[in-house]
Design an enzyme around this catalytic site. Sequence first.
Site, mmCIF file in Angstrom:
data_model
loop_
_atom_site.group_PDB
_atom_site.id
_atom_site.type_symbol
_atom_site.label_atom_id
_atom_site.label_comp_id
_atom_site.label_asym_id
_atom_site.label_seq_id
_atom_site.Cartn_x
_atom_site.Cartn_y
_atom_site.Cartn_z
ATOM 1 N N PHE B 122 0.862 -1.181 0.000
ATOM 2 C CA PHE B 122 0.000 0.000 0.000
ATOM 3 C C PHE B 122 0.895 1.226 0.000
ATOM 4 O O PHE B 122 2.058 1.151 0.398
ATOM 5 C CB PHE B 122 -0.887 0.009 1.252
ATOM 6 C CG PHE B 122 -2.367 -0.050 0.963
ATOM 7 C CD1 PHE B 122 -2.891 -1.061 0.185
ATOM 8 C CD2 PHE B 122 -3.236 0.906 1.489
ATOM 9 C CE1 PHE B 122 -4.257 -1.118 -0.063
ATOM 10 C CE2 PHE B 122 -4.602 0.842 1.250
ATOM 11 C CZ PHE B 122 -5.112 -0.175 0.474
ATOM 12 N N GLN B 235 -8.212 14.262 4.576
ATOM 13 C CA GLN B 235 -7.572 13.478 3.530
ATOM 14 C C GLN B 235 -8.463 13.347 2.299
ATOM 15 O O GLN B 235 -9.602 12.910 2.398
ATOM 16 C CB GLN B 235 -7.246 12.077 4.051
ATOM 17 C CG GLN B 235 -6.581 11.206 3.009
ATOM 18 C CD GLN B 235 -5.981 9.942 3.617
ATOM 19 O OE1 GLN B 235 -6.708 9.025 3.989
ATOM 20 N NE2 GLN B 235 -4.676 9.907 3.733
ATOM 21 N N HIS B 237 -8.776 11.194 -0.767
ATOM 22 C CA HIS B 237 -8.267 9.952 -1.357
ATOM 23 C C HIS B 237 -8.109 10.217 -2.848
ATOM 24 O O HIS B 237 -9.005 10.770 -3.476
ATOM 25 C CB HIS B 237 -9.255 8.819 -1.108
ATOM 26 C CG HIS B 237 -8.684 7.458 -1.358
ATOM 27 N ND1 HIS B 237 -8.363 7.015 -2.614
ATOM 28 C CD2 HIS B 237 -8.371 6.449 -0.509
ATOM 29 C CE1 HIS B 237 -7.875 5.787 -2.525
ATOM 30 N NE2 HIS B 237 -7.862 5.415 -1.266
ATOM 31 N N LEU B 251 -15.389 5.184 -3.445
ATOM 32 C CA LEU B 251 -13.971 4.854 -3.371
ATOM 33 C C LEU B 251 -13.540 3.760 -4.346
ATOM 34 O O LEU B 251 -14.229 2.773 -4.541
ATOM 35 C CB LEU B 251 -13.619 4.393 -1.960
ATOM 36 C CG LEU B 251 -12.108 4.344 -1.744
ATOM 37 C CD1 LEU B 251 -11.556 5.741 -1.583
ATOM 38 C CD2 LEU B 251 -11.750 3.497 -0.566
ATOM 39 N N GLU B 254 -7.210 1.704 -2.766
ATOM 40 C CA GLU B 254 -5.789 1.832 -3.048
ATOM 41 C C GLU B 254 -5.189 0.466 -3.390
ATOM 42 O O GLU B 254 -4.124 0.377 -4.000
ATOM 43 C CB GLU B 254 -5.102 2.420 -1.814
ATOM 44 C CG GLU B 254 -3.662 2.775 -2.035
ATOM 45 C CD GLU B 254 -3.109 3.674 -0.921
ATOM 46 O OE1 GLU B 254 -3.899 4.409 -0.298
ATOM 47 O OE2 GLU B 254 -1.910 3.626 -0.678
ATOM 48 N N ARG B 285 -1.032 9.393 -0.134
ATOM 49 C CA ARG B 285 -2.304 9.822 -0.718
ATOM 50 C C ARG B 285 -2.338 11.309 -1.025
ATOM 51 O O ARG B 285 -2.902 11.730 -2.041
ATOM 52 C CB ARG B 285 -3.441 9.480 0.237
ATOM 53 C CG ARG B 285 -3.680 8.004 0.281
ATOM 54 C CD ARG B 285 -4.806 7.647 1.219
ATOM 55 N NE ARG B 285 -5.039 6.207 1.117
ATOM 56 C CZ ARG B 285 -5.857 5.539 1.912
ATOM 57 N NH1 ARG B 285 -6.514 6.179 2.856
ATOM 58 N NH2 ARG B 285 -6.015 4.249 1.747
ATOM 59 N N HIS B 350 -12.164 11.662 2.134
ATOM 60 C CA HIS B 350 -12.124 10.286 2.580
ATOM 61 C C HIS B 350 -12.014 10.139 4.089
ATOM 62 O O HIS B 350 -12.634 9.270 4.692
ATOM 63 C CB HIS B 350 -10.916 9.620 1.916
ATOM 64 C CG HIS B 350 -10.800 8.160 2.165
ATOM 65 N ND1 HIS B 350 -11.813 7.287 1.846
ATOM 66 C CD2 HIS B 350 -9.806 7.419 2.693
ATOM 67 C CE1 HIS B 350 -11.432 6.061 2.165
ATOM 68 N NE2 HIS B 350 -10.234 6.108 2.693
ATOM 69 N N ARG B 385 -2.728 10.343 6.673
ATOM 70 C CA ARG B 385 -2.807 8.952 7.113
ATOM 71 C C ARG B 385 -2.369 8.014 5.992
ATOM 72 O O ARG B 385 -2.732 8.222 4.832
ATOM 73 C CB ARG B 385 -4.246 8.606 7.510
ATOM 74 C CG ARG B 385 -4.459 7.143 7.806
ATOM 75 C CD ARG B 385 -5.883 6.869 8.263
ATOM 76 N NE ARG B 385 -6.856 6.921 7.177
ATOM 77 C CZ ARG B 385 -7.201 5.869 6.433
ATOM 78 N NH1 ARG B 385 -6.668 4.682 6.633
ATOM 79 N NH2 ARG B 385 -8.108 6.001 5.483
#
Lengths: 250, 578, 247
Positions: B122, B235, B237, B251, B254, B285, B350, B385
């Site tokens: 990730f 955040q 995304h 979404l 990822e 991100r 997100h 994050r």
Amino acid sequence: MAETAHAASREHFGSTSRRDSWWLAPGLVAAGLLLLGGYATWAALQGTHFEFGRYLSPLYSPKIAAPWWPLSPALLILIPPLLFRSTCYYYRKAYYRAFFLDPVACAVGELNRGKYTGETGFPFVLQNLHRFAFYLAFLWLFFLWHDVWDAFWFDGRFGVGLGTLVILASTGTLTLYTFSCHSFRHLVGGKLDCFSCTAAARGRHGAWLGVSALNEHHMGFAWISLVSVCFADFYVRLLSMGVFHDVRLL
Amino acid sequence: MSERYESHDVDVLVIGAGGAGLRAAIEASAQGARVGVVCKSLLGKAHTVMAEGGVAAALAHVDPSDSWKVHFKDTMLGGKMLNNWRMAQLHAQEAPDRVRELERWGAVFDRTRDGRILQRNFGGHSSPRLAHVGDRTGLEMIRTLQDFGVHQGLEVYMECTVTKLLKQDSRVVGAFAYWRETGRFVLFRAKSVVLATGGIGKAYTITSNSWEYTGDGHALALGAGAELIDMEFVQFHPTGMVWPPGVQGLLVTEAVRGEGGLLRNATGERFMERYDPKRMELSTRDMVARAIYTEVKEGRGSPHGGAFLDISHKPPEMVKKKLPSMYHQFMEFANIDITKSPMEVGPTVHYIMGGVRVDADTGAATVPGLFAAGEASGGMHGANRLGGNSLSDLLVFGRRAGAGSAAYAAKAPGHGVVDPAQVAAAERELLEPFERASGPDPYSIHRRLQQSMHSLVGIFRTEQDLMKGIEEIVKLQAEANAVRVEGSRAFNPGWHLAHDLRNMLTISEAIARCALQRRESRGAHARLDYPNLNPELGDVNSVATLDGEAVRVSQSPLPRMPDELRALFATEPAGVQS
Amino acid sequence: MPEAVLHVYRGDASGGGLKEYRVPLEEGMVVLDAIHHIQGHQAPDLAVRWNCKAAKCGSCSAEVNGKPKLLCKTRMDALPPGQPVVVQPLKAFPIVKDLVTDVQWNYEVNKRIPPFTPKPNAEWRWKQEDVDRVQEFRKCIECFLCQDVCHVLRSHGRTDAFAGPRFLVRVAGLEMHPMDALNRTKFLKEDAGIGLCNITKCCTEVCPEDITITDNAIIPLKERVVDDHYDPVRMLVRLVTGKKKGE
Ligand SMILES: Cc1cc2nc3c(=O)[nH]c(=O)nc-3n(C[C@H](O)[C@H](O)[C@H](O)COP(=O)(O)OP(=O)(O)OC[C@H]3O[C@@H](n4cnc5c(N)ncnc54)[C@H](O)[C@@H]3O)c2cc1C
Ligand code: SF4
Ligand code: SF4
Ligand code: FES
Ligand code: FES
């Protein structure tokens, strides 16, 4: 929860908001079963014209000698296959829907006749013994493959006739039908919780995968085998009655 | 007074039944507390259920060289060193045990060849670290916790919305709520309260978040006198769906990039080359989101205003096995077969890094009797994050907040006294919208708030926009105070929104004011007028509190990392790269 | 702009009926979008459950043109054009308001299922092929569409004796878990009422997660129940060898 009964009480047979032709599928199944079942019953009652040369109608296999039996031998011979099909998980679905109308289609109102007991009350509780019917059907396969072998021989010489193929197709699809049985899937490996834990289980995992792959098409095999068995009988019957002449291919 | 209402007495009241809430409840109950769990939706439907990619834990099953220290370092670097170091440390150290524990409770993760929990790549993680179940990891997690929890005797109050925390002097002693189904009120008396209410995404137009994400916990905490930190860090995304309109923002995990998906612009260029040549698609991100945004702004976007994300070079069977929900999501909503053609993606709101300021070890907020965990709490993720670090955060700090709140409850002298005046005020606030003869409707105010937040407090910010945004929010607050609701109290979404709206407005103000205060670009907070990282702001948190109805912001120093941990960053460039 | 006509059920336990609404059609629109449009512009108090709007949480279950569906997964362009779209609440559960029904009963059933019980001292290693089956069952998002369509609950109201397909799926996930030590066949037979299922497969037809409920969960469980409770040969073998059920 007593309130849920309200949903059931509001409905009557056939009530639904569905707008598609929900009655079509059960209608076709009922028609198909009546037609093929009707033919098989009629053919079984005949007691004649089930043999031609070394061709034997699958409805009359294995050939038995039962001088004490006054009726058509098929009525005895067909008991195991009939038990097998009538307790088959697929056929159960088909006739519960098409004949018992329980339910006739999804999200369509039912006839509410008293307390529903599903497969817990007599006689339906006996469906649980389907695996024993499977054992018998499995045995029957030996007889049927023997008939296929026979169908390759013409006056002591090896050959292939159209009838050979018809009988081969009937037994072949029956074999697929039998080996895609849910009870068999369970016995072969479905009952295990861990496939990788022992060497024996690892072997059975492969078998289970194979049977599972067949099992996905169980409904298809159920219909094709029923059609081809009836057709094999029909074909032999025509030959035996002299209506049609077998074609030798080889 | 309070006797008029249905009321329940528990030791620990957990508000929220997502991963954090359930884990907290299980722990508190294991410590012997009588636990009540309240949630706005049905049990098992909390946001956690939507999490896809995985839960980050240095199990070192795939890369044996992985360790908590590496995970800690990745997390701090990803958060641009603004994280609470102690939280990041506990998180990295305890996540593996928390994941293994889930497995003991019945979770079924994907496996490595040698039969252990499989881990995937990730963004921002230096080795494959995310334990996962295809792309439905959150479902696995919430179902495991839910099924484990119901057998532990948790009392669950579902479809019940908490609107106020009740206090006796400085201490939180309970909560006031209404049943969504009937609209009837209910009082909870508790020795301690855990906030695990999740995030704030519904304040924005394009978001991956559900209707529940209205910042209730953040607003409840403010209302009870607690401090929020880092609220400017929202955040985006990088990969949300951009088309068709109905699913805009939905979404795209990822994990698509983790499994090898490539990002291209309209000219076919792998544009991440120009933004982060080392990590490319697996950059953090904030970087990827801004890169896509910039590509589109500069005219290299896809037909519907996004970038192309392509996984079609991988074997179709593998794509379907590892990304089944993405396959179906695109098939069903956009008529696109991702095994054959690229997806169109763009940034979507997100997650909020900011939240209730808590003590790292116990989850205690700055108000006695109040605890927080999960997305509602702040500090753990700093300025940005990393993917997968939320699910592990829920488990680690859910458990810690559960233990902390149970310990607090055990020491508490008993249930506090509920002040009838507070209850009456909470009740008035809810009933007033029905009594007004006229007034704006909550849906239109909500739409305007979302648009303002998106355009003025969005992915790139300027002082001018932020000032305008605050002005707009204050105006909408006044309108929201005059809102009128039609119909009855029985399951009335308009009424529910009227109240959620107040929370969204409060936290929107907190976000905008914190954003205005931070004159630099760091992590998820990007200022066009201050495009660079300002090292001096690297050791301050923004703090938001409530003063009457108004949000006040200030700054407070970051806790200092001990030297042995600091040493881990010795090889990093001074200041830390942006 | 083209318009869609919806007939949405409005009412509560005391009664109600279909009400007509018109909403502008957008490309790719799902029924839930239309419902939201009605909420935002015409009927702010129209009750509907939803969360993810991504077919992941199983909240937005209702009946569209008489079929149990997730509202967020049912595209408007997949419905017959030119005809009103009828949206009604789940029929098998008591209505709360409009499209919202009381599904509490399901949570009660879930509590009765004997929980996951790991084997003592087990080594926690197993292979992917051991859990492929279980993972299919664990995809369940608890939308309860299968519970709604199952005629045992829907038409015969046997909530007193039948757990419903959703919970048979759950039990299958536990029974086939390589590390689980319990045997739940007695529970299946006596408490969950697996014998009431007549394998007519409506549950499988509606499952939005494509779980092959009947073939992969219920029938294998029925076979396990047969092993322990109906198969005379096995009973005899157990009698002779002294083995326990499920071995
Ligand atoms: C689409 C998506 C995919 C994601 N994928 C990942 C991933 O792969 N890995 C990862 O680590 N993270 C991921 N995340 C982030 C992560 O899922 C969330 O941050 C996390 O689940 C939040 O959990 P929580 O327990 O804090 O809150 P939630 O799970 O959101 O639970 C909040 C609970 O609070 C309740 N609640 C809220 N307000 C009130 C109120 N006023 N009264 C009563 N109850 C209330 C709600 O009903 C709910 O039960 C993803 C997020 C999204 C949206
Ligand atoms: S197969 Fe069984 S459980 Fe499924 S709908 Fe039919 S009767 Fe119900
Ligand atoms: S089994 Fe399928 S239909 Fe039934 S509740 Fe689960 S996801 Fe829904
Ligand atoms: S033959 Fe159909 S299930 Fe056994
Ligand atoms: S809203 Fe979650 S499944 Fe439809």
